[in-house]
Design an enzyme around this catalytic site. Structure first.
Site, PDB file in Angstrom:
ATOM      1  CG  HIS A 189      -2.129  -1.005   0.715  1.00 24.28           C
ATOM      2  ND1 HIS A 189      -2.115  -2.326   1.105  1.00 24.28           N
ATOM      3  CD2 HIS A 189      -3.178  -0.871  -0.125  1.00 24.28           C
ATOM      4  CE1 HIS A 189      -3.140  -2.945   0.545  1.00 24.28           C
ATOM      5  NE2 HIS A 189      -3.808  -2.087  -0.200  1.00 24.28           N
ATOM      6  NE  ARG A 296      -6.106  -0.257  -2.164  1.00 23.47           N
ATOM      7  CZ  ARG A 296      -5.693  -0.137  -3.426  1.00 23.47           C
ATOM      8  NH1 ARG A 296      -5.606   1.051  -3.983  1.00 23.47           N
ATOM      9  NH2 ARG A 296      -5.333  -1.203  -4.110  1.00 23.47           N
ATOM     10  NE  ARG A 332     -11.051  -2.019  -0.538  1.00 28.90           N
ATOM     11  CZ  ARG A 332      -9.798  -2.347  -0.835  1.00 28.90           C
ATOM     12  NH1 ARG A 332      -9.561  -3.228  -1.787  1.00 28.90           N
ATOM     13  NH2 ARG A 332      -8.794  -1.785  -0.216  1.00 28.90           N
ATOM     14  CD  GLU A 431     -10.210  -8.365  -2.824  1.00 28.86           C
ATOM     15  OE1 GLU A 431      -9.122  -7.841  -3.065  1.00 28.86           O
ATOM     16  OE2 GLU A 431     -11.028  -7.872  -2.024  1.00 28.86           O
ATOM     17  CG  ASN A 454      -3.408  -5.128  -6.318  1.00 24.96           C
ATOM     18  OD1 ASN A 454      -3.057  -5.178  -7.485  1.00 24.96           O
ATOM     19  ND2 ASN A 454      -3.766  -4.007  -5.724  1.00 24.96           N
ATOM     20  CG  ASP A 455      -5.802  -9.225  -2.040  1.00 23.53           C
ATOM     21  OD1 ASP A 455      -4.720  -9.539  -1.514  1.00 23.53           O
ATOM     22  OD2 ASP A 455      -6.497  -8.283  -1.642  1.00 23.53           O
ATOM     23  CB  CYS A 502     -10.052  -1.579  -8.555  1.00 27.88           C
ATOM     24  SG  CYS A 502     -10.569  -2.874  -7.443  1.00 27.88           S
TER      25      CYS A 502
END
Ligand code: PEP
Ligand code: MG
Length: 570
Positions: A189, A296, A332, A431, A454-455, A502
């Site tokens: 992050h 986020r 989110r 994800e 990303n996940d 995203c």
């Protein structure tokens, strides 16, 4: 060898002196003191030193950054002169015979709590000021020498083991020319925030901290992922040239700011931005974002010592929605856990935090926290095109449970006379592989999907996104990942719904041709990636990319896919 390689986390090149950032320990213990007057004198001395320090910072800020920024320090000075704060601290020391640091921390803590519960956003922000001022006085009481990232006032490259997202948020772009860390990956992050601040960064260098001394000359090459320590004059000249070429390229891209995103054969897609704080909206607009594809919200919960109230959250969401002026804003719900901790929740340490009690799992368990956020979001929906999505959904049951809580809060709010929009789209992040595989079932119940690569990549490849030793497995172009993405997009389209992405893959120039070919509707990325992506898409034919993606899906390795994509530019 004066060159270290790491992971290119934020584009651009910077040359400046090293600033080593390390975090002090503010553990405070209550101790009985014999001589209370001596302790009060210590307090007064720390107050006087803090004021002298603030005066210098204020004047420097005024000269370098202007009046508005200097006002922050003026208000800090006023806090230190406020008898309503200072007298109770001295009284506590005398009445309870306790140490000054303990007394200050207790009294200031009460004020911070009080400010946080105020209705007005202005007064809520005073809590952050009070926290900063308290730390400054504590530094003197505890003998800590610490310059916070916000106070850096000459051009530097910040060198750290890692940067927390809140450290990153405090970096002042004017002075912090770049940063580099031992740990982290492109999707950690702090790297994501560096991109939104447009600060060149290289992360995951493994040992930069032990190889650099404060004051060394450093080049951060965030385009290629290299860091040079004490470079030669020729190297400085070479990198300065590269930076100039990159600046020219940026100026070209800026011309596309107000253009729509259309492929060479006329297919329209939407380019949105990922943001972490309401301030990031400026960057979205400057970079021609057509919406916010991922807000986020967890950053709102970090860098404070208790949960943000409904009012604090409502103000933040409303600000983003209003500043986006009718464009879609996908918010989110809280995704805490993984690499984002909330110390005040006091959750037990886990062996595998990325596989643990995070995001929607925590929210469904701690409904008090979740309902507060849902209420704030629902109230903010009255101010624009709000879309809500839940993170880390692994089962339909989780989605339904979260949706039901949202519906309950909506009814309650309406009963209380609040205005709530009727047209809030409700979606999920895809994800977790189980959800991607079962996307056809989810598509019947959600309004949209947003693929969190990303996940999704870390869970599909079983490779921790923070661990640079397994970063070779972090393969966005692996056909296994592309097939999952195709399943999700096709499932949504079969139900007349849309799919966005995203995760960082959405802004990756090698992935973009494939995603366009797979039929992705919305690409959400760091704001600085939007204009290069718009330029790239305008040169691609969506029909040709469909064929390219079909070929890629039949390949065996990520390397073959990357070579296929690169062959179209050859
Ligand atoms: C993702 O997982 O792709 C994502 C966008 O969420 P985060 O990076 O916050 O986990
Ligand atoms: Mg995620």
């Amino acid at each position: 060898m004066n060159k270290i390689s790491g992971i290119a986390a934020s584009a651009g090149i910077a040359v400046a002196r090293a600033f080593i950032l390390e975090h002090p320990d503010y553990t405070i213990t209550k101790t009985a003191v014999q001589d209370a007057e001596a302790e009060v004198a210590k307090l007064n001395d720390a107050l006087a030193k803090s004021k002298a320090e603030l005066q210098v910072i204020k004047e420097r800020t005024l000269a370098e950054l202007g009046e508005k920024k200097a006002e922050i320090f003026e208000s800090h000075l006023l806090i230190l002169d406020d008898p309503e704060l200072i007298n109770p601290v001295a009284d506590k020391i005398r009445e309870e015979s306790v140490n000054a640091d303990y007394a200050l921390n207790e009294v200031a803590g009460q004020f911070i709590e009080m400010f946080e519960n105020m209705k007005s956003a202005y007064l809520q922000e005073r809590a952050a000021d009070m926290r900063d001022v308290t730390k400054r006085v504590l530094n003197h009481l505890l003998g800590i020498h610490y310059v916070s990232p916000a106070e850096i006032s000459e051009e530097v490259i910040v060198i750290a083991l890692d940067l927390t997202p809140s450290d990153t948020a405090q970096l002042n772009r004017k002075f912090v020319k770049g940063f580099t860390t031992n740990i982290g990956g492109r999707t950690s992050h702090s790297a994501i925030m560096a991109r939104s601040l447009e600060i060149p960064a290289v992360v995951g260098t493994k040992d930069i901290l032990s190889r650099v001394k404060s004051g060394d000359l450093i080049i951060v090459d965030g385009l290629n992922g290299d860091v040079l320590i004490n470079p030669s004059e020729a190297e400085v000249a070479e990198y300065t040239k590269m930076q100039e070429a990159y600046d020219l390229q940026i100026a070209e891209w800026k011309k596309l700011r107000d253009e729509p995103t259309v492929s060479a054969d006329g297919k329209h897609v939407e380019l949105a931005a990922n943001i972490g704080t309401p301030n990031d909206v400026n960057g979205v607009i400057e970079n021609g974002g057509e919406g916010v594809g991922l807000y986020r919200t967890e950053f709102l919960y970090m860098g404070r010592d208790k949960l943000p109230s409904e009012e604090i959250q409502y103000n933040a969401y409303r600000t983003v929605i209003e500043n986006m002026k009718g464009k879609p804003v996908v918010v989110r719900t809280l995704d805490i856990g993984g690499d984002k901790e909330l110390p005040y929740l006091d959750l037990p340490k886990e062996m595998n935090p990325f596989l643990g009690f995070r995001a929607i799992r925590l929210c469904l368990d701690r409904q008090d926290i979740f309902r507060t956020q849902l209420r704030a979001l629902l109230r903010a929906s009255a101010h624009g095109d709000l879309r809500i999505m839940f993170p880390m959904i692994a089962t339909l049951g989780e989605f339904r449970a979260a949706r039901d809580l949202l519906l309950e809060e909506k009814e309650k709010l309406r009963g209380e006379g609040h205005e709530v929009s009727d047209s809030i789209q409700l979606g999920i992040m895809v994800e977790i592989p189980s959800t991607a595989v079962l996307a056809d079932q989810f598509a019947k119940e959600v309004d949209f999907f947003s693929i969190g690569t990303n996940d999704l990549i870390q869970y599909t490849m079983a490779a921790d996104r923070m661990n640079e030793r397994v970063s070779y497995l972090y393969q966005p172009y692996n056909p296994a990942i592309l097939r999952l993405i195709k399943i999700v997009i096709d499932a949504a389209h079969a139900e007349g719904k849309w799919t966005g992405m995203c995760g960082e893959m959405a802004g990756d120039s090698t992935a973009i041709p494939l995603l366009l070919g797979l039929g992705l509707d919305e690409f959400s990325m760091s704001a600085t990636s939007i204009l290069p992506a718009r330029s790239q898409i305008s040169k691609l034919s969506a029909a040709d990319m469909k064929e390219l993606a079909a070929k890629a899906l039949q390949m065996g390795t990520a390397e073959e896919v990357a070579a296929l994509v690169h062959s179209i530019n050859a």
